[in-house]
Design a protein around this motif. Sequence first.
Motif, PDB file in Angstrom:
ATOM      1  N   ARG A 167     -76.249  19.700  -6.900  1.00 56.75           N
ATOM      2  CA  ARG A 167     -75.615  20.338  -8.061  1.00 56.75           C
ATOM      3  C   ARG A 167     -76.163  19.835  -9.402  1.00 56.75           C
ATOM      4  N   SER A 168     -76.343  18.504  -9.512  1.00 58.53           N
ATOM      5  CA  SER A 168     -76.739  17.954 -10.809  1.00 58.53           C
ATOM      6  C   SER A 168     -78.168  18.325 -11.187  1.00 58.53           C
ATOM      7  N   LEU A 169     -78.951  18.898 -10.262  1.00 57.25           N
ATOM      8  CA  LEU A 169     -80.306  19.343 -10.604  1.00 57.25           C
ATOM      9  C   LEU A 169     -80.374  20.829 -10.944  1.00 57.25           C
ATOM     10  N   VAL A 170     -79.347  21.594 -10.584  1.00 61.18           N
ATOM     11  CA  VAL A 170     -79.437  23.051 -10.814  1.00 61.18           C
ATOM     12  C   VAL A 170     -78.172  23.697 -11.389  1.00 61.18           C
ATOM     13  N   GLY A 171     -77.032  22.991 -11.298  1.00 68.15           N
ATOM     14  CA  GLY A 171     -75.743  23.655 -11.556  1.00 68.15           C
ATOM     15  C   GLY A 171     -75.644  24.335 -12.899  1.00 68.15           C
ATOM     16  N   ASN A 172     -75.967  23.604 -13.969  1.00 69.17           N
ATOM     17  CA  ASN A 172     -75.833  24.209 -15.291  1.00 69.17           C
ATOM     18  C   ASN A 172     -77.124  24.842 -15.781  1.00 69.17           C
ATOM     19  N   ALA A 173     -78.097  24.984 -14.865  1.00 63.56           N
ATOM     20  CA  ALA A 173     -79.308  25.738 -15.200  1.00 63.56           C
ATOM     21  C   ALA A 173     -79.035  27.232 -15.134  1.00 63.56           C
ATOM     22  N   GLY A 174     -77.949  27.641 -14.460  1.00 63.89           N
ATOM     23  CA  GLY A 174     -77.800  29.055 -14.136  1.00 63.89           C
ATOM     24  C   GLY A 174     -76.557  29.714 -14.679  1.00 63.89           C
ATOM     25  N   VAL A 175     -76.681  31.000 -14.969  1.00 61.19           N
ATOM     26  CA  VAL A 175     -75.511  31.828 -15.303  1.00 61.19           C
ATOM     27  C   VAL A 175     -75.564  33.068 -14.426  1.00 61.19           C
ATOM     28  N   CYS A 176     -74.401  33.688 -14.269  1.00 69.31           N
ATOM     29  CA  CYS A 176     -74.370  34.984 -13.586  1.00 69.31           C
ATOM     30  C   CYS A 176     -73.899  36.016 -14.592  1.00 69.31           C
ATOM     31  N   VAL A 177     -74.735  37.000 -14.873  1.00 72.85           N
ATOM     32  CA  VAL A 177     -74.374  38.043 -15.840  1.00 72.85           C
ATOM     33  C   VAL A 177     -73.684  39.177 -15.091  1.00 72.85           C
ATOM     34  N   THR A 178     -72.554  39.579 -15.609  1.00 70.50           N
ATOM     35  CA  THR A 178     -71.768  40.616 -14.937  1.00 70.50           C
ATOM     36  C   THR A 178     -71.227  41.603 -15.970  1.00 70.50           C
ATOM     37  N   GLU A 179     -71.048  42.859 -15.541  1.00 65.78           N
ATOM     38  CA  GLU A 179     -70.580  43.901 -16.469  1.00 65.78           C
ATOM     39  C   GLU A 179     -69.089  44.161 -16.280  1.00 65.78           C
ATOM     40  N   VAL A 180     -68.415  44.369 -17.373  1.00 63.74           N
ATOM     41  CA  VAL A 180     -66.995  44.741 -17.302  1.00 63.74           C
ATOM     42  C   VAL A 180     -66.918  46.207 -16.866  1.00 63.74           C
ATOM     43  N   LEU A 181     -66.323  46.430 -15.682  1.00 61.20           N
ATOM     44  CA  LEU A 181     -66.204  47.810 -15.180  1.00 61.20           C
ATOM     45  C   LEU A 181     -64.970  48.486 -15.769  1.00 61.20           C
ATOM     46  N   TYR A 182     -63.870  47.762 -15.776  1.00 63.94           N
ATOM     47  CA  TYR A 182     -62.596  48.308 -16.272  1.00 63.94           C
ATOM     48  C   TYR A 182     -61.749  47.188 -16.845  1.00 63.94           C
ATOM     49  N   THR A 183     -60.913  47.512 -17.788  1.00 63.88           N
ATOM     50  CA  THR A 183     -59.814  46.602 -18.117  1.00 63.88           C
ATOM     51  C   THR A 183     -58.540  47.321 -17.710  1.00 63.88           C
ATOM     52  N   LYS A 184     -57.574  46.545 -17.243  1.00 66.43           N
ATOM     53  CA  LYS A 184     -56.391  47.160 -16.651  1.00 66.43           C
ATOM     54  C   LYS A 184     -55.163  46.341 -17.008  1.00 66.43           C
ATOM     55  N   PRO A 185     -54.328  46.874 -17.849  1.00 67.70           N
ATOM     56  CA  PRO A 185     -53.100  46.134 -18.158  1.00 67.70           C
ATOM     57  C   PRO A 185     -52.184  46.155 -16.943  1.00 67.70           C
ATOM     58  N   GLY A 186     -51.614  44.994 -16.584  1.00 60.32           N
ATOM     59  CA  GLY A 186     -50.701  44.951 -15.451  1.00 60.32           C
ATOM     60  C   GLY A 186     -49.309  44.587 -15.927  1.00 60.32           C
ATOM     61  N   GLU A 187     -48.353  44.526 -15.002  1.00 57.51           N
ATOM     62  CA  GLU A 187     -46.987  44.187 -15.418  1.00 57.51           C
ATOM     63  C   GLU A 187     -46.895  42.732 -15.843  1.00 57.51           C
ATOM     64  N   ASP A 188     -47.497  41.841 -15.000  1.00 57.76           N
ATOM     65  CA  ASP A 188     -47.460  40.415 -15.322  1.00 57.76           C
ATOM     66  C   ASP A 188     -48.735  39.942 -15.984  1.00 57.76           C
ATOM     67  N   LYS A 189     -49.824  40.610 -15.641  1.00 59.98           N
ATOM     68  CA  LYS A 189     -51.143  40.107 -16.047  1.00 59.98           C
ATOM     69  C   LYS A 189     -52.014  41.259 -16.466  1.00 59.98           C
ATOM     70  N   ASN A 190     -53.005  40.940 -17.288  1.00 58.38           N
ATOM     71  CA  ASN A 190     -54.046  41.918 -17.588  1.00 58.38           C
ATOM     72  C   ASN A 190     -55.273  41.559 -16.762  1.00 58.38           C
ATOM     73  N   PHE A 191     -55.911  42.596 -16.237  1.00 58.82           N
ATOM     74  CA  PHE A 191     -57.087  42.332 -15.416  1.00 58.82           C
ATOM     75  C   PHE A 191     -58.337  42.844 -16.097  1.00 58.82           C
ATOM     76  N   CYS A 192     -59.377  42.008 -16.007  1.00 63.34           N
ATOM     77  CA  CYS A 192     -60.709  42.405 -16.457  1.00 63.34           C
ATOM     78  C   CYS A 192     -61.534  42.488 -15.180  1.00 63.34           C
ATOM     79  N   ILE A 193     -61.868  43.714 -14.783  1.00 60.90           N
ATOM     80  CA  ILE A 193     -62.539  43.915 -13.492  1.00 60.90           C
ATOM     81  C   ILE A 193     -64.044  44.002 -13.737  1.00 60.90           C
ATOM     82  N   VAL A 194     -64.782  43.084 -13.111  1.00 58.95           N
ATOM     83  CA  VAL A 194     -66.226  42.990 -13.360  1.00 58.95           C
ATOM     84  C   VAL A 194     -66.996  43.326 -12.089  1.00 58.95           C
TER      85      VAL A 194
END
Length: 426
Positions: free
Chosen positions: A289-316
């Motif tokens: 981990r200490s040789l690669v962990g913070n070398a990387g990111v994962c880029v993801t697209e927001v497909l939908y946002t969805k307000p919920g009763e208890d929570k809001n969801f950001c669906i990627v």
Amino acid sequence: MSPSPALPGHPHIAQRDGALHVEALPLAALAREHGTPLFVYSKQWMLDALAAYQRGFEGRDALICYAMKANSSLGVLRVFAEAGCGFDIVSGGELARVLAAGADPAKVIFSGVGKTRAEMRQALAAGIACFNVESEAELEVLNAVALEEAGRRARISIRINPNVDPKTHPYISTGLKGNKFGVAHDRALATYRHAASLPGLEVVGIDCHIGSQITEASPYLDALERVLDLVVLIEEAGIPLHHLDFGGGLGIDYNHDTPPAADALWKQLLARLDARGFGQRKLVVEPGRSLVGNAGVCVTEVLYTKPGEDKNFCIVDAAMNDLPRPAMYQAFHRIVPLAARDAAGATTYDVVGPVCESGDWIGRDRELNVAQGDLLAVLSAGAYCMSMASNYNTRGRAAEVLVAGNRATLIRRRESVEDQLRNELT
Ligand code: LLP
């Protein structure tokens, strides 16, 4: 250009002119070219992380064996092979991979509790440096395979379970009595005596690995003392140990974590080794981990946002099959929008993927100002993400890009449905 605040723990990932960059390249352009989800790695971060270990071991006889389970993509392995690293492997598949990446088999060590005979044969034929044996039963099998099938002696270390608490998540602590790993401290001397009597084996070292994402020096210092106590006993019994292997486990900054730097940690450990007269012994470490962990990111697209009763969801479009750590260990990964936006419009979201499981979440209760179509970067995604990715829900595994300065190289194509169906017979 506006100033470029690097993200904590990620010196090569920074906001510049309102856009998130890896080294000199804007992530949004890479995502446009290669699609999402997309893993992007900074080569410089890996080389800097390796340099911290190399500084720590300056003037010593040390072999840094990258624990390739953290990220076993060929393009990543090549970075470390070209830098002269050794490798810690845990399967025949990893051996084949690392040899394909150009590694020197004489710098490969083989860990793991369940090596098969076929894997032992394969590793003996390749001429690896050492097997880290994890049980008395494995000693017998390796001895037999070496004598009967491979016609050569197998060099071995025995992995000792030092019974110290690494103070990390229970699933990634490995050096406690209740863990399946290694040989109990109390059985160590007897096991070494037996190993030394087996004609197919050559005892060359001792090994321990106490866990992962360790953020303090003290568990290492405790393990070191316990291993050195054993080295004294074993050598008094007439069995010389050529090298001492202290495993991997050093943590990274996911969320205000403050692990020691590799060179600072080893300064402390080497001071203890020197004080006990072992400072000039050959040393082996297995950082992942200490040789690669913070070398990387994962880029993801927001497909939908969805307000919920208890929570809001950001669906990627990334999910637990791409980023399994939150689902498996309740792990925290920072999530950052690629385009800087006004924090004033932020909403609290659970960031979740499209997989049909409630466990498919990537971040909980995150303050984000996002809209459909926005791109997000999931940080600290260099280790134990792509290497643990799966095809659950028949989702193809993501593509990977390695960035060096202003050059981007696609190191893995996105997996297609055809790739996934190839081995299935109807
Ligand atoms: N050596 C041995 C024998 C190991 O079992 C491991 C990791 C390492 C070295 C490298 O440890 P590192 O330096 O990466 O901490 N999937 C989990 C981590 C599992 C670690 C397994 N062994 C996670 O995502 O947190």
